[in-house]
Design a protein around this motif. Structure first.
Motif, PDB file in Angstrom:
ATOM      1  N   TRP A  82       0.798  -1.213   0.000  1.00 34.60           N
ATOM      2  CA  TRP A  82       0.000   0.000   0.000  1.00 34.60           C
ATOM      3  C   TRP A  82       0.840   1.277   0.000  1.00 34.60           C
ATOM      4  O   TRP A  82       0.304   2.372   0.167  1.00 34.60           O
TER       5      TRP A  82
ATOM      6  N   THR B 255      -0.064   4.699  -2.172  1.00 32.98           N
ATOM      7  CA  THR B 255      -1.474   4.516  -2.535  1.00 32.98           C
ATOM      8  C   THR B 255      -2.357   5.243  -1.524  1.00 32.98           C
ATOM      9  O   THR B 255      -1.937   5.526  -0.394  1.00 32.98           O
TER      10      THR B 255
ATOM     11  N   ARG C 220      -4.867   3.886  -0.134  1.00 36.39           N
ATOM     12  CA  ARG C 220      -5.168   2.941   0.937  1.00 36.39           C
ATOM     13  C   ARG C 220      -4.162   3.063   2.074  1.00 36.39           C
ATOM     14  O   ARG C 220      -4.523   3.032   3.251  1.00 36.39           O
TER      15      ARG C 220
END
Length: 290
Positions: A150, A153, A155
């Protein structure tokens, strides 16, 4: 023959004291407002100046020629995609605000209203998380996010911050003081805990939700350390990380720093001005007194 009792007059000293008290209050408020607005004046003044005017020996209240071209220089700079960083911060702040409002309000409502023999123990565990320094969990959190792929990103920037023990505590304290009669009426109409939460509790708690949303949005927008570590690629930088790139060991671009800072605080100013009247009311309803 009737006589009327003489009317007592208020001492003039008290009236004069009230006027003096109001004058002192207005004076103190004016001084506080002045001290609060000085940084904003310096920010706008330097944002519309050249580097020579910012660092020059002779101070001017405002530059002779406003450098509106600094805005174009900021967004045309190829080394830092400032528009992209503003968008990243907006996505992160809004997502964290919505997520924390949903998750923490549900957790706080469950701890305050749903009877469960271990609810107090769970609440103490939540409070215990507030005693753990952020530095202790920082490295494990990064290792976990990195192992999930992740990094760079949304996220990785958003999900680790979707729960706050302190916000959960505030929601629990608020729901403990929420009128039970409204929820009992909802149950008479056939609603369970979930229905009572969505159709009764939330619509009657918008002031408190708005206050928590304001605080959470400002916190998410101003986050620096976690986005700095997770957003390693320039395309994943948030606005706070982008601001730090204008000041390095080799160069300092003063007009870009001030212009970028002035633009970056505009969303916070708009959010605060729009939600300020709910902010004070919501904090007053947390149940924390004294």
């Amino acid at each position: 023959m009737t006589t009327t009792a003489p009317q007592l007059r208020k001492p003039r000293g008290k009236k004069r004291g009230g006027v003096l008290g109001n004058t002192g209050l207005y004076l103190a408020t004016g001084v506080a407002a002045f001290l609060f607005l000085v940084p904003f004046y310096l920010l706008v003044r330097n944002a519309l100046s050249t580097d020579a005017e910012i660092t020059g020996e002779h101070w001017k209240f405002f530059p002779t020629h406003l450098q509106w071209g600094n805005v174009g220089d900021l967004f045309d700079d190829t080394s830092v995609d400032f528009a992209r960083s503003m968008w990243n911060s907006l996505v992160v702040a809004v997502s964290m605000t919505v997520g924390i409002l949903l998750i923490c309000s549900l957790a706080g409502y469950a701890l305050a209203r749903i009877p469960y023999k271990h609810s107090d123990k769970i609440f103490y565990v939540v409070l215990g998380t507030l005693m753990v320094p952020t530095a202790v969990t920082f490295v494990p959190s990064f290792v976990l996010v990195s192992s999930l792929g992740w990094v760079d990103t949304y996220r990785g920037l958003i999900i680790p911050g979707l729960f706050s023990g302190f916000t959960c505590f505030l929601f629990r304290q608020y729901f403990l003081g929420f009128p039970k009669e409204l929820e009992e009426a909802a149950r008479v109409d056939g609603l369970g805990y979930w229905g009572a939460y969505w159709k009764v509790v939330v619509p009657n708690s918008l002031n408190f939700f708005a206050a928590i949303a304001t605080i959470t949005f400002i916190s998410g927008w101003n986050a620096f350390l976690w986005p700095l570590v997770i957003g390693q690629d320039p395309g994943a930088w948030t606005v706070q990380v982008a601001l730090s790139s204008y000041m390095t060991n080799q160069t300092v671009v003063f007009h870009q720093i001030f212009m970028a800072t002035a633009i970056s605080i505009l969303p916070l100013v708009f959010v605060f001005l729009f939600l300020q009247r709910w902010l004070v009311q919501g904090i007053a309803q947390t149940g924390i007194k004294g």
